[in-house]
Design a protein around this motif. Structure first.
Motif, PDB file in Angstrom:
ATOM      1  N   ALA A  58       0.832  -1.201   0.000  1.00 47.12           N
ATOM      2  CA  ALA A  58       0.000   0.000   0.000  1.00 47.12           C
ATOM      3  C   ALA A  58       0.863   1.247   0.000  1.00 47.12           C
ATOM      4  O   ALA A  58       0.586   2.217  -0.720  1.00 47.12           O
ATOM      5  CB  ALA A  58      -0.933  -0.013   1.201  1.00 47.12           C
ATOM      6  N   THR A  59       1.927   1.245   0.791  1.00 43.63           N
ATOM      7  CA  THR A  59       2.842   2.393   0.840  1.00 43.63           C
ATOM      8  C   THR A  59       3.544   2.573  -0.491  1.00 43.63           C
ATOM      9  O   THR A  59       3.686   3.681  -0.976  1.00 43.63           O
ATOM     10  CB  THR A  59       3.886   2.185   1.958  1.00 43.63           C
ATOM     11  N   SER A  60       3.946   1.454  -1.094  1.00 43.27           N
ATOM     12  CA  SER A  60       4.618   1.508  -2.393  1.00 43.27           C
ATOM     13  C   SER A  60       3.675   2.033  -3.467  1.00 43.27           C
ATOM     14  O   SER A  60       4.061   2.844  -4.315  1.00 43.27           O
ATOM     15  CB  SER A  60       5.108   0.113  -2.773  1.00 43.27           C
ATOM     16  N   ASP A  61       2.409   1.590  -3.434  1.00 42.41           N
ATOM     17  CA  ASP A  61       1.409   2.045  -4.399  1.00 42.41           C
ATOM     18  C   ASP A  61       1.161   3.553  -4.258  1.00 42.41           C
ATOM     19  O   ASP A  61       1.029   4.268  -5.260  1.00 42.41           O
ATOM     20  CB  ASP A  61       0.088   1.298  -4.235  1.00 42.41           C
ATOM     21  N   LYS A  62       1.108   4.049  -3.042  1.00 42.64           N
ATOM     22  CA  LYS A  62       0.902   5.483  -2.812  1.00 42.64           C
ATOM     23  C   LYS A  62       2.091   6.285  -3.325  1.00 42.64           C
ATOM     24  O   LYS A  62       1.919   7.359  -3.892  1.00 42.64           O
ATOM     25  CB  LYS A  62       0.695   5.766  -1.328  1.00 42.64           C
ATOM     26  N   ALA A  63       3.290   5.767  -3.139  1.00 43.36           N
ATOM     27  CA  ALA A  63       4.492   6.463  -3.585  1.00 43.36           C
ATOM     28  C   ALA A  63       4.573   6.513  -5.100  1.00 43.36           C
ATOM     29  O   ALA A  63       5.109   7.464  -5.671  1.00 43.36           O
ATOM     30  CB  ALA A  63       5.740   5.766  -3.019  1.00 43.36           C
ATOM     31  N   ASN A  64       4.025   5.511  -5.770  1.00 45.71           N
ATOM     32  CA  ASN A  64       4.075   5.428  -7.234  1.00 45.71           C
ATOM     33  C   ASN A  64       2.910   6.164  -7.897  1.00 45.71           C
ATOM     34  O   ASN A  64       2.842   6.258  -9.112  1.00 45.71           O
ATOM     35  CB  ASN A  64       4.090   3.986  -7.685  1.00 45.71           C
ATOM     36  N   SER A  65       1.975   6.686  -7.114  1.00 44.57           N
ATOM     37  CA  SER A  65       0.804   7.375  -7.691  1.00 44.57           C
ATOM     38  C   SER A  65       1.090   8.822  -7.997  1.00 44.57           C
ATOM     39  O   SER A  65       1.886   9.488  -7.529  1.00 44.57           O
ATOM     40  CB  SER A  65      -0.365   7.316  -6.707  1.00 44.57           C
TER      41      SER A  65
END
Length: 65
Positions: A58-65
């Motif tokens: 989830a943290t990785s997905d937020k950083a890539n958004s």
């Protein structure tokens, strides 16, 4: 060994006293007597590891958004 296999092996070793999760084709090596509280601890460790992995994704997905 995959990341998941490594994690599951570590949990088995730490909580169940099982050296490896590989089939060794020997009853004395492949079947284990394990206390229910050890099974509970192992399941709890796996559950917590899943939560932690979900947080990382989830943290990785937020950083890539």
């Amino acid at each position: 060994m995959s990341k998941l296999e490594t994690l599951l092996t570590q949990i088995a070793q730490q909580h169940l006293g099982i050296e490896t999760l590989q089939t060794r084709r020997s009853d004395s090596l492949d079947f284990h007597d394990v206390a229910v509280w050890c099974v509970r601890d192992a399941l709890e460790a796996a559950f917590k590891a899943g939560i932690e992995e979900g947080r990382k994704v989830a943290t990785s997905d937020k950083a890539n958004s």
